[in-house]
Scaffold this active site. Structure first.
Site, PDB file in Angstrom:
ATOM      1  N   LEU A 201      74.141   0.157 -19.904  1.00 37.69           N
ATOM      2  CA  LEU A 201      72.721  -0.169 -20.007  1.00 37.69           C
ATOM      3  C   LEU A 201      71.944   0.994 -20.605  1.00 37.69           C
ATOM      4  O   LEU A 201      70.981   0.791 -21.352  1.00 37.69           O
ATOM      5  CB  LEU A 201      72.143  -0.529 -18.634  1.00 37.69           C
ATOM      6  CG  LEU A 201      70.668  -0.947 -18.664  1.00 37.69           C
ATOM      7  CD1 LEU A 201      70.496  -2.259 -19.415  1.00 37.69           C
ATOM      8  CD2 LEU A 201      70.098  -1.052 -17.259  1.00 37.69           C
ATOM      9  N   TYR A 202      72.350   2.212 -20.297  1.00 32.71           N
ATOM     10  CA  TYR A 202      71.706   3.379 -20.906  1.00 32.71           C
ATOM     11  C   TYR A 202      71.737   3.260 -22.429  1.00 32.71           C
ATOM     12  O   TYR A 202      70.708   3.403 -23.094  1.00 32.71           O
ATOM     13  CB  TYR A 202      72.424   4.653 -20.454  1.00 32.71           C
ATOM     14  CG  TYR A 202      72.058   5.876 -21.271  1.00 32.71           C
ATOM     15  CD1 TYR A 202      70.766   6.393 -21.224  1.00 32.71           C
ATOM     16  CD2 TYR A 202      73.003   6.502 -22.078  1.00 32.71           C
ATOM     17  CE1 TYR A 202      70.430   7.517 -21.976  1.00 32.71           C
ATOM     18  CE2 TYR A 202      72.674   7.622 -22.823  1.00 32.71           C
ATOM     19  CZ  TYR A 202      71.388   8.121 -22.770  1.00 32.71           C
ATOM     20  OH  TYR A 202      71.068   9.226 -23.517  1.00 32.71           O
TER      21      TYR A 202
END
Length: 336
Positions: A156-157
């Site tokens: 997700l980063y």
């Protein structure tokens, strides 16, 4: 006629990379406003120590506000009237994003949206912002070049960072904001974050604790020394998209927008990197071998060719120099 000193707003100025970038700008005669909320993602005392050093310079001031706070952040921006904005504030960390996803939506997406909105309504000469090599995701062709696909993020980063690139491109197209996104690779050096590998390795070895070595040590990284990175950022601030296109540019055909890798352009085996830590400390690490972590990738390597064409510069500090510099800082900061 000599141009007037730049007024540069640096978000995340109390962070690892923000601190070094702000320091470099001050050395070059800029007036710098740091914006930082001193979040407790890691030891706030380390952030305060960085900020204290910056605060010793007469051309530095700090706004203790979150970029997610559109009102407070906007007040600081309007009061300072920056010529250039370098947006480094973010929620970092690939592994942290697996267990704490909400913080990445707030800091990375909403925070960057606020930066873009302010640059829209209070235009700047150049907006620069941090992205990451993690956007290359599942790509395996080395070295990574700016024209490769970035639609296969593994965390997700990485997804939030890729999304900010897309958001900024749309703003550059619609509102003409000259924008450069630079993609960091594995940055290390003095004043580094406690969640980063080099910090963890050094601390564990000194305390006689085992270090965690993922994927059985079979990892390859483009390690980039932080002072080289800051130098590249400062130089890129003068390479305004659209002014002077270069050969094989990543400049968008529909916007004053480009992406640029900032990396050393070389690969170092993880075990060799650990070996540099051991040599610098004069101690052998106890190693705990673990499988590959979720969201991680096996190898990275940057093509720094575009950076060099734009600025005449590319990172050159090898781990054999950069790792001992970190260890010296660590021992002075934590053992003095």
């Amino acid at each position: 006629m000599t141009p007037p000193p730049k007024r540069v707003l640096v978000t995340g100025s109390a962070g690892f990379i923000g601190f070094h970038t702000a320091s470099k700008l001050l050395q070059r005669g800029a007036t710098v406003l740091g914006v930082d909320n001193f979040s407790d993602y890691y030891d706030v005392r380390l952030k305060e120590s960085r900020n204290d050093i910056l605060g010793n310079h007469p051309n530095f001031s700090i706004a203790r506000v979150s970029i997610e706070d559109s009102s407070g952040f906007g007040d600081a921006w309007r009061s300072f009237r920056p010529d250039v904005v370098i947006h480094l504030a973010a929620q970092a960390g690939v592994r942290h994003s697996i267990d704490h996803p909400a913080s990445y939506i707030g800091a990375n997406l909403i925070g960057t949206f606020n930066v873009l909105e302010l640059a829209r309504h209070y235009p700047v000469r150049h907006l620069l912002a941090a992205s990451t090599s993690s956007v290359y995701g599942a790509n395996t062709d080395m070295p990574f070049t700016e024209d490769q696909r970035t639609q296969t993020p593994l965390s997700l980063y990485a997804a939030t960072k890729g999304a900010t690139e897309l958001m900024a491109h749309s703003y550059a197209h619609l509102f003409g904001t000259p924008t450069t996104f630079f993609r960091f690779f594995t940055v290390y050096g003095p004043w580094g974050r406690p969640d980063m590998a080099l910090f963890k390795f050094t601390k564990a070895i000194l305390e006689g604790e085992p270090i965690e070595v993922f994927n059985g040590g079979d990892m390859v990284r483009d390690f980039t020394y932080v002072d080289d990175l800051a130098e590249a950022i400062v130089r890129l601030s003068d390479a305004i998209p659209g002014d002077q296109p270069v050969e094989r540019d990543s400049l968008s055909p529909v916007a004053p927008f480009r992406t640029v890798n900032i990396g050393a352009g070389s690969q170092t085996q993880l075990m060799d990197y650990i070996g540099e830590v051991e040599r610098a400390l004069g101690q052998t690490a106890v190693k705990k071998y673990l499988p590959m972590q979720q969201g991680d990738i096996h190898a990275t390597e940057a093509s720094a060719a575009l950076l060099q064409r734009l600025t005449g510069y590319m990172p050159t500090t090898p781990p054999s120099v950069g790792v001992p510099a970190f260890v010296r800082w660590y021992l002075e900061h934590y053992r003095s």
